[in-house]
Structure formats: structure tokens, C-alpha cells
Design a protein around this motif. Structure first.
Motif, PDB file in Angstrom:
ATOM      1  N   ASN A 274       0.870  -1.176   0.000  1.00 47.45           N
ATOM      2  CA  ASN A 274       0.000   0.000   0.000  1.00 47.45           C
ATOM      3  C   ASN A 274       0.909   1.228   0.000  1.00 47.45           C
ATOM      4  O   ASN A 274       1.763   1.368   0.876  1.00 47.45           O
ATOM      5  N   LEU A 275       0.745   2.090  -0.989  1.00 47.55           N
ATOM      6  CA  LEU A 275       1.643   3.228  -1.166  1.00 47.55           C
ATOM      7  C   LEU A 275       1.203   4.477  -0.398  1.00 47.55           C
ATOM      8  O   LEU A 275       1.765   5.552  -0.594  1.00 47.55           O
ATOM      9  N   LYS A 276       0.210   4.325   0.483  1.00 51.37           N
ATOM     10  CA  LYS A 276      -0.241   5.445   1.307  1.00 51.37           C
ATOM     11  C   LYS A 276      -0.243   5.015   2.773  1.00 51.37           C
ATOM     12  O   LYS A 276      -1.277   4.698   3.350  1.00 51.37           O
ATOM     13  N   HIS A 277       0.932   5.000   3.359  1.00 48.63           N
ATOM     14  CA  HIS A 277       1.089   4.588   4.750  1.00 48.63           C
ATOM     15  C   HIS A 277       0.517   5.682   5.650  1.00 48.63           C
ATOM     16  O   HIS A 277       1.097   6.756   5.794  1.00 48.63           O
ATOM     17  N   SER A 278      -0.633   5.403   6.255  1.00 43.88           N
ATOM     18  CA  SER A 278      -1.280   6.394   7.110  1.00 43.88           C
ATOM     19  C   SER A 278      -2.149   5.688   8.135  1.00 43.88           C
ATOM     20  O   SER A 278      -2.363   4.469   8.057  1.00 43.88           O
ATOM     21  N   LYS A 279      -2.684   6.447   9.083  1.00 48.29           N
ATOM     22  CA  LYS A 279      -3.545   5.869  10.098  1.00 48.29           C
ATOM     23  C   LYS A 279      -4.923   5.506   9.567  1.00 48.29           C
ATOM     24  O   LYS A 279      -5.710   4.883  10.288  1.00 48.29           O
ATOM     25  N   THR A 280      -5.207   5.868   8.326  1.00 45.54           N
ATOM     26  CA  THR A 280      -6.467   5.443   7.705  1.00 45.54           C
ATOM     27  C   THR A 280      -6.288   4.171   6.882  1.00 45.54           C
ATOM     28  O   THR A 280      -7.272   3.534   6.514  1.00 45.54           O
ATOM     29  N   THR A 281      -5.033   3.804   6.584  1.00 46.25           N
ATOM     30  CA  THR A 281      -4.771   2.575   5.833  1.00 46.25           C
ATOM     31  C   THR A 281      -4.194   1.473   6.723  1.00 46.25           C
ATOM     32  O   THR A 281      -4.484   0.302   6.524  1.00 46.25           O
ATOM     33  N   LEU A 282      -3.378   1.857   7.710  1.00 41.89           N
ATOM     34  CA  LEU A 282      -2.852   0.907   8.690  1.00 41.89           C
ATOM     35  C   LEU A 282      -3.588   1.159  10.001  1.00 41.89           C
ATOM     36  O   LEU A 282      -3.217   2.038  10.793  1.00 41.89           O
ATOM     37  N   VAL A 283      -4.651   0.410  10.198  1.00 45.35           N
ATOM     38  CA  VAL A 283      -5.624   0.717  11.247  1.00 45.35           C
ATOM     39  C   VAL A 283      -5.636  -0.361  12.328  1.00 45.35           C
ATOM     40  O   VAL A 283      -5.165  -1.481  12.134  1.00 45.35           O
ATOM     41  N   GLU A 284      -6.202   0.008  13.475  1.00 46.26           N
ATOM     42  CA  GLU A 284      -6.313  -0.954  14.573  1.00 46.26           C
ATOM     43  C   GLU A 284      -7.217  -2.122  14.174  1.00 46.26           C
ATOM     44  O   GLU A 284      -6.922  -3.284  14.463  1.00 46.26           O
ATOM     45  N   LYS A 285      -8.316  -1.792  13.498  1.00 50.74           N
ATOM     46  CA  LYS A 285      -9.259  -2.821  13.043  1.00 50.74           C
ATOM     47  C   LYS A 285      -9.844  -2.397  11.703  1.00 50.74           C
ATOM     48  O   LYS A 285     -10.359  -1.281  11.570  1.00 50.74           O
ATOM     49  N   VAL A 286      -9.770  -3.262  10.700  1.00 46.67           N
ATOM     50  CA  VAL A 286     -10.295  -2.921   9.372  1.00 46.67           C
ATOM     51  C   VAL A 286     -11.817  -2.788   9.427  1.00 46.67           C
ATOM     52  O   VAL A 286     -12.483  -3.396  10.268  1.00 46.67           O
ATOM     53  N   ASP A 287     -12.356  -1.990   8.502  1.00 52.20           N
ATOM     54  CA  ASP A 287     -13.805  -1.798   8.448  1.00 52.20           C
ATOM     55  C   ASP A 287     -14.531  -3.069   8.025  1.00 52.20           C
ATOM     56  O   ASP A 287     -15.686  -3.294   8.418  1.00 52.20           O
ATOM     57  N   PHE A 288     -13.860  -3.879   7.219  1.00 50.48           N
ATOM     58  CA  PHE A 288     -14.454  -5.144   6.766  1.00 50.48           C
ATOM     59  C   PHE A 288     -13.319  -6.139   6.540  1.00 50.48           C
ATOM     60  O   PHE A 288     -12.308  -5.804   5.921  1.00 50.48           O
ATOM     61  N   VAL A 289     -13.471  -7.348   7.047  1.00 47.82           N
ATOM     62  CA  VAL A 289     -12.430  -8.363   6.883  1.00 47.82           C
ATOM     63  C   VAL A 289     -12.664  -9.117   5.574  1.00 47.82           C
ATOM     64  O   VAL A 289     -13.464 -10.045   5.507  1.00 47.82           O
ATOM     65  N   THR A 290     -11.961  -8.689   4.532  1.00 50.69           N
ATOM     66  CA  THR A 290     -12.041  -9.391   3.259  1.00 50.69           C
ATOM     67  C   THR A 290     -11.245 -10.683   3.304  1.00 50.69           C
ATOM     68  O   THR A 290     -11.620 -11.695   2.707  1.00 50.69           O
ATOM     69  N   GLY A 291     -10.123 -10.654   3.995  1.00 49.45           N
ATOM     70  CA  GLY A 291      -9.271 -11.831   4.141  1.00 49.45           C
ATOM     71  C   GLY A 291      -8.355 -11.654   5.332  1.00 49.45           C
ATOM     72  O   GLY A 291      -8.178 -10.543   5.836  1.00 49.45           O
ATOM     73  N   THR A 292      -7.746 -12.757   5.766  1.00 49.80           N
ATOM     74  CA  THR A 292      -6.853 -12.691   6.920  1.00 49.80           C
ATOM     75  C   THR A 292      -5.847 -13.824   6.891  1.00 49.80           C
ATOM     76  O   THR A 292      -6.110 -14.895   6.345  1.00 49.80           O
ATOM     77  N   ALA A 293      -4.681 -13.564   7.498  1.00 53.83           N
ATOM     78  CA  ALA A 293      -3.696 -14.612   7.729  1.00 53.83           C
ATOM     79  C   ALA A 293      -3.570 -14.882   9.223  1.00 53.83           C
ATOM     80  O   ALA A 293      -2.630 -15.528   9.672  1.00 53.83           O
ATOM     81  N   LYS A 294      -4.524 -14.376   9.969  1.00 54.50           N
ATOM     82  CA  LYS A 294      -4.481 -14.435  11.439  1.00 54.50           C
ATOM     83  C   LYS A 294      -4.338 -15.861  11.954  1.00 54.50           C
ATOM     84  O   LYS A 294      -3.603 -16.112  12.909  1.00 54.50           O
ATOM     85  N   HIS A 295      -5.044 -16.791  11.327  1.00 56.79           N
ATOM     86  CA  HIS A 295      -5.053 -18.165  11.822  1.00 56.79           C
ATOM     87  C   HIS A 295      -4.122 -19.073  11.024  1.00 56.79           C
ATOM     88  O   HIS A 295      -4.205 -20.294  11.126  1.00 56.79           O
ATOM     89  N   SER A 296      -3.255 -18.476  10.249  1.00 57.57           N
ATOM     90  CA  SER A 296      -2.307 -19.225   9.436  1.00 57.57           C
ATOM     91  C   SER A 296      -0.924 -19.174  10.090  1.00 57.57           C
ATOM     92  O   SER A 296      -0.690 -18.407  11.022  1.00 57.57           O
ATOM     93  N   GLY A 297      -0.016 -19.983   9.584  1.00 59.36           N
ATOM     94  CA  GLY A 297       1.356 -19.930  10.071  1.00 59.36           C
ATOM     95  C   GLY A 297       2.295 -19.333   9.050  1.00 59.36           C
ATOM     96  O   GLY A 297       3.516 -19.418   9.195  1.00 59.36           O
ATOM     97  N   ASN A 298       1.741 -18.705   8.018  1.00 59.70           N
ATOM     98  CA  ASN A 298       2.585 -18.190   6.933  1.00 59.70           C
ATOM     99  C   ASN A 298       3.268 -16.880   7.326  1.00 59.70           C
ATOM    100  O   ASN A 298       2.973 -16.281   8.347  1.00 59.70           O
ATOM    101  N   ARG A 299       4.198 -16.470   6.491  1.00 62.66           N
ATOM    102  CA  ARG A 299       4.906 -15.210   6.713  1.00 62.66           C
ATOM    103  C   ARG A 299       4.151 -14.084   6.005  1.00 62.66           C
ATOM    104  O   ARG A 299       3.707 -14.255   4.865  1.00 62.66           O
ATOM    105  N   VAL A 300       4.024 -12.943   6.670  1.00 64.64           N
ATOM    106  CA  VAL A 300       3.282 -11.815   6.108  1.00 64.64           C
ATOM    107  C   VAL A 300       4.137 -10.559   6.205  1.00 64.64           C
ATOM    108  O   VAL A 300       4.680 -10.243   7.270  1.00 64.64           O
ATOM    109  N   TYR A 301       4.250  -9.849   5.075  1.00 61.65           N
ATOM    110  CA  TYR A 301       5.008  -8.608   5.003  1.00 61.65           C
ATOM    111  C   TYR A 301       4.092  -7.505   4.484  1.00 61.65           C
ATOM    112  O   TYR A 301       3.123  -7.764   3.763  1.00 61.65           O
ATOM    113  N   LEU A 302       4.425  -6.271   4.829  1.00 68.07           N
ATOM    114  CA  LEU A 302       3.681  -5.103   4.346  1.00 68.07           C
ATOM    115  C   LEU A 302       4.679  -4.079   3.817  1.00 68.07           C
ATOM    116  O   LEU A 302       5.516  -3.574   4.563  1.00 68.07           O
ATOM    117  N   VAL A 303       4.575  -3.797   2.522  1.00 65.07           N
ATOM    118  CA  VAL A 303       5.465  -2.843   1.861  1.00 65.07           C
ATOM    119  C   VAL A 303       4.684  -1.553   1.621  1.00 65.07           C
ATOM    120  O   VAL A 303       3.615  -1.566   1.001  1.00 65.07           O
TER     121      VAL A 303
END
Length: 239
Positions: free
Chosen positions: A141-170
Motif C-alpha cells: 500500500n503506497l499510502k502509509h497512514s492511520k487510515t490505511t494501517l488501522v487498529e481494526k479494518v472496516d471489513f475483513v475481506t481476508g486474513t492470515a491471522k489463523h495461518s502460520g505463513n509469513r506476512v510482510y507489508l510494503v
């Protein structure tokens, strides 16, 4: 261009032996994958939504789903890619959500209430299915802000929360990695123009610092990007 540093950061996250799937309209991801293969000499295979498998070369176009991707390339269908993910054989996938939260939930559905969103987003396609299955998920996401990196998303389209995979954010500030042991994001890379304070001011959740490495782009890497992007389309992504 600053976008070249984002592309280099993406390339730096890819590793030898990986099968890398590039989604629709993922310009930085596509350029990063080819930079990793051709300039960083990483032994990776690249698959795209145009159903091309490991093309020899590309000319960057407005859509990563363009038929240009098929030139001189064998075909690997999207259904095959999804099947590989289910079998645990799809190593890397890119995703560009509008919102990411502290638990790796992503939102590509809408901003605001689901019934009457203030902004309707393109939708998640196979996000919910693929996100927990891919071994390494690279969000961008090219707009790093408190409206894009939030405490809780407005809608959960997808998640890796219950996975063991590696997750990065650029982002336009650097690269963050999700630390599953701490259940917390942490800074992995900075850019020459970004500092810890920039992350602190523009991130809507607590985070740690794992590394202080600064991403650098060599002249020959910029020249390579110019070569595969002769129309300078990536300038539209610059910030």
C-alpha cells in the motif's frame, strides 16, 4: 523515482526456489519480481493472472493481466495456481489492500459500514481463500497512514491471522513484517527518506523494530526498470 525503492524492497523479500504469483494490477509487485529474477539473480519462477509461467521478459503495461505477459511463455491457468496454493506449493502472492490492521486482516471490500459504505472497493476476489494458504503473503500500500494501517479494518475481506505463513507489508515508508510470536508488526526496512518517527505518526497500531536496514537502489537496477518500463508508466505510482 521513489517507487523504485518500493520495487527494490519487494525484490529483496523474494528468495531462491520460490514460485511467485503476481495478481491483477500489481505493478510494483510485477516489476519487483522481475528485478529479483533478472538483476538480483534470484532463482524464482513467476506466474501472473494472464496465466503466463515464467516469461523471459516483459514490457510493463497498464495491466498485469495484459496478453503481453504470454509472449514466449508457457501457460499455467489460474485454476492451477489456486490448486497449488491448496496443496501448499504456492510460495508467494501479492495483495494491495486499502486497509491492513494489527492482526493481518485486510480490507478490499469497502470503507465504512458494509450496508452503506462511504467508499466501495473493487472486492476481494480469491483473497479469503488464498491469503491463509500462500507461504509468504506480501501486502503493499503506497499510502502509509492511520487510515490505511488501522487498529481494526472496516471489513475483513481476508486474513492470515489463523495461518502460520509469513506476512510482510510494503509501503511508501518501508517494510513491516508480522511477528507471530509477539502477534505484532515490526519494521524490517526503511527508505532513505523515512525514519522511525514517520512510522509512529502514520501507523494506527503499536509496532516494534526488527531491523534498521535502509533499502538502496543501484544505478544499474534503475536502468533495468527503465528498460522494461519504456513508457515510464511507474511514474504514475510515484509519491
Amino acid at each position: 523515482m521513489r517507487i523504485d525503492y518500493v520495487i527494490k524492497a519487494i525484490a529483496s523479500l523474494l528468495e531462491d526456489g520460490e514460485l511467485v504469483y503476481v495478481g491483477l494490477n500489481s505493478g510494483p509487485a510485477l516489476l519487483g519480481a522481475f528485478l529479483a529474477r533478472d538483476m538480483l539473480k534470484k532463482d524464482i519462477d513467476i506466474v501472473g493472472v494472464a496465466e503466463a509461467f515464467n516469461p523471459n521478459s516483459i514490457t510493463f503495461s497498464p495491466s498485469t493481466g495484459s496478453p503481453f505477459f504470454l509472449e514466449g511463455s508457457p501457460v499455467m491457468t489460474t485454476a492451477d495456481s489456486f490448486d497449488l496454493a491448496q496443496k501448499g506449493k504456492l510460495d508467494v502472492m501479492f495483495l494491495g489492500p486499502a486497509q491492513v490492521d494489527q492482526e493481518t486482516n485486510v480490507n478490499l471490500t469497502g470503507i465504512g459500514g458494509y450496508e452503506k459504505p462511504s467508499v466501495k472497493l473493487p472486492g476481494g476476489a480469491a483473497t479469503a481463500y488464498l491469503m491463509p494458504l500462500v507461504k509468504k503473503m506480501i501486502l503493499w500500500n503506497l499510502k502509509h497512514s492511520k487510515t490505511t494501517l488501522v487498529e481494526k479494518v472496516d471489513f475483513v475481506t481476508g486474513t492470515a491471522k489463523h495461518s502460520g505463513n509469513r506476512v510482510y507489508l510494503v509501503t511508501n515508508l518501508g517494510v513491516m513484517r508480522y511477528n507471530r510470536a509477539k502477534r505484532k508488526w515490526e519494521i524490517l526496512y526503511y527508505y532513505p527518506w523515512s525514519e522511525y518517527e514517520d512510522f509512529e505518526k502514520n501507523t494506527g497500531f503499536p509496532f516494534d523494530v526488527a531491523n534498521g536496514t535502509v533499502v538502496l537502489v543501484r544505478e544499474e537496477e534503475m536502468a533495468y526498470l527503465d528498460k522494461i518500463d519504456p513508457y515510464n508508466l511507474r511514474s504514475s505510482l510515484d509519491f
